[in-house]
Design an enzyme around this catalytic site. Structure first.
Site, PDB file in Angstrom:
ATOM      1  N   PRO A   2      15.227  34.743 -40.701  1.00 20.24           N
ATOM      2  CA  PRO A   2      14.423  35.894 -40.483  1.00 20.24           C
ATOM      3  C   PRO A   2      14.192  36.169 -38.801  1.00 20.24           C
ATOM      4  CG  PRO A   2      13.632  34.497 -42.135  1.00 20.24           C
ATOM      5  CD  PRO A   2      14.517  33.767 -41.525  1.00 20.24           C
ATOM      6  N   GLU A   3      14.471  37.189 -38.373  1.00 19.92           N
ATOM      7  CA  GLU A   3      14.346  37.353 -36.791  1.00 19.92           C
ATOM      8  C   GLU A   3      12.887  38.205 -36.545  1.00 19.92           C
ATOM      9  OE1 GLU A   3      16.129  36.247 -34.753  1.00 19.92           O
ATOM     10  OE2 GLU A   3      18.092  36.004 -35.635  1.00 19.92           O
ATOM     11  N   HIS A  91      11.335  27.529 -55.278  1.00 24.06           N
ATOM     12  CA  HIS A  91      11.474  27.304 -53.976  1.00 24.06           C
ATOM     13  C   HIS A  91      10.023  28.125 -53.650  1.00 24.06           C
ATOM     14  CE1 HIS A  91      15.157  25.651 -53.793  1.00 24.06           C
ATOM     15  NE2 HIS A  91      15.682  26.697 -54.402  1.00 24.06           N
ATOM     16  N   ARG A 110      15.368  26.403 -47.921  1.00 22.11           N
ATOM     17  CA  ARG A 110      15.647  25.321 -47.075  1.00 22.11           C
ATOM     18  C   ARG A 110      14.476  24.573 -46.393  1.00 22.11           C
ATOM     19  NH1 ARG A 110      20.550  27.445 -43.411  1.00 22.11           N
ATOM     20  NH2 ARG A 110      20.647  25.136 -42.900  1.00 22.11           N
ATOM     21  N   ARG A 152      19.606  31.360 -11.531  1.00 23.79           N
ATOM     22  CA  ARG A 152      19.995  30.839 -12.731  1.00 23.79           C
ATOM     23  C   ARG A 152      21.443  30.976 -12.830  1.00 23.79           C
ATOM     24  NH1 ARG A 152      16.121  30.066 -17.396  1.00 23.79           N
ATOM     25  NH2 ARG A 152      13.990  30.314 -16.331  1.00 23.79           N
TER      26      ARG A 152
END
Ligand SMILES: [Zn+2]
Length: 271
Positions: A2-3, A91, A110, A152
Site C-alpha cells: 500500500p502506497e 489474516h 505478512r 547530495r
C-alpha cells in the site's frame, strides 16, 4: 505494498463510517505485528469515539479524546468496514467493534503493519517527528528540494524516495515521475537544476493526486461485506516495462537496480 494513495483512499473510505461512533470493544486475535499491539487498548478504547481520521505519511491517525491510534498497513495490510456477522478470516487480526454494530477490521497476511497507541502531540511521536513534508501540501516545492539537494551526491531517485525528504513517493511513483520530468534515476540529486525540480515536483503532485482520484472511485468497496478495499491500477509508462519501447520515442527502456529496487528509464528522454 500500500502506497500513499492507497492509504489516503483507505482514510477517506473508513472515516465517514467510524467518526463519532462509540467504540464498544477491540478484539486482538493476533498481536504480533511489526511491533506488538498494546494489550492496554482492550481497556482504553471502549467508550471512546474517534473524532478524526488523519494521515501522516503512510500512518493513519485515529484521534480520540484520550489519545491517538496509529495504524500502518505495512506490506500487505488493509482495513475494511464490515459487521459482526461476517466470518473472520485467517489474516483478520484485529476488529474494532462499534456500538452501531459495524466493525473496522484489520487484515494483514505478512504482518509487517502496526497498530500503536500514543497519548499527547502526535507530531512529536518518534515515528513521525523526522518525516519530511506531505507531497500534496505547499510545504513541498521545488526550491525546498533544490536547496536540500545541493550537497547530495546520492541518486535523485533515492533522494525523492527518502521519507525524511518527502513522504509517500514509493518506487512506482518515483519511476513514473522521473520519466515525466525527463531525469535519469541515477543522476546525482545535487546535479539536478531548479527547473527540473519544478517539473519533478509538479509531476509527483499530479501522479499522486491522480492515483487518489482513481482510488476515490472505488470507495464504495469499503461498505461491501466481502469486497476488499478498492486499490487500483494506474497506467504506467515505465515501471515494469524494462526492455519494451518508450511510449514517447520508441527507444528501448533500460532497467537497473538501485537500492534493491527496480528503476526503468528511457536513455533518450531522461538525462
Ligand atoms: Zn523515450
Amino acid at each position: 505494498v500500500p502506497e500513499l494513495p492507497e492509504v489516503e483512499t483507505t482514510r477517506r473510505g473508513i472515516e465517514p463510517h467510524i467518526i463519532g461512533k462509540k467504540i464498544r470493544s477491540i478484539e486482538i486475535r493476533q498481536p504480533k505485528l511489526r511491533w506488538p499491539i498494546p494489550k492496554s487498548l482492550i481497556d482504553i478504547l471502549p467508550g471512546l469515539t474517534f473524532k478524526e481520521v488523519q494521515r501522516r505519511g503512510k500512518y493513519l491517525l485515529l484521534e480520540c479524546a484520550k489519545g491517538t491510534l496509529f495504524i500502518h498497513l505495512g506490506m500487505s495490510g488493509s482495513l475494511r468496514i464490515t459487521d459482526q456477522k461476517k466470518a473472520v478470516g485467517k489474516h483478520d487480526h484485529v476488529d474494532i467493534l462499534f456500538s452501531s454494530g459495524i466493525v473496522l477490521r484489520y487484515t494483514d497476511p505478512r504482518r509487517f503493519g502496526s497498530i500503536l497507541w500514543h497519548e499527547g502531540d502526535v507530531s512529536e511521536h518518534p515515528l513521525l517527528a523526522s518525516l519530511g513534508p506531505e507531497p500534496l501540501t505547499e510545504d513541498f516545492h521545488a526550491a525546498y528540494l533544490y536547496t536540500l539537494s545541493r550537497t547530495r551526491t546520492q541518486a535523485i531517485k533515492q533522494f525523492i524516495m527518502d521519507s525524511k525528504v518527502v513522504v509517500g513517493v514509493g518506487n512506482i511513483y518515483a519511476n513514473e515521475a522521473l520519466f515525466t520530468a525527463g531525469i535519469r534515476p541515477a543522476r546525482a540529486a545535487g546535479k539536478v537544476s531548479l527547473k527540473r525540480y519544478q517539473l519533478l515536483v509538479q509531476t509527483i503532485k499530479d501522479v499522486l493526486a491522480e492515483a487518489i482520484a482513481v482510488g476515490g472511485t472505488t470507495l464504495r468497496d469499503f461498505t461491501s461485506s466481502d469486497g476488499s478495499p478498492g486499490y487500483f491500477k494506474q497506467s504506467l509508462q515505465v515501471y515494469g516495462r524494462g526492455g519494451l519501447p518508450c511510449a514517447a520515442c520508441d527507444t528501448t527502456l533500460e532497467e537497473i537496480r538501485q537500492g534493491q529496487r527496480s528503476s526503468v528509464y528511457c536513455p533518450k528522454c531522461q538525462r
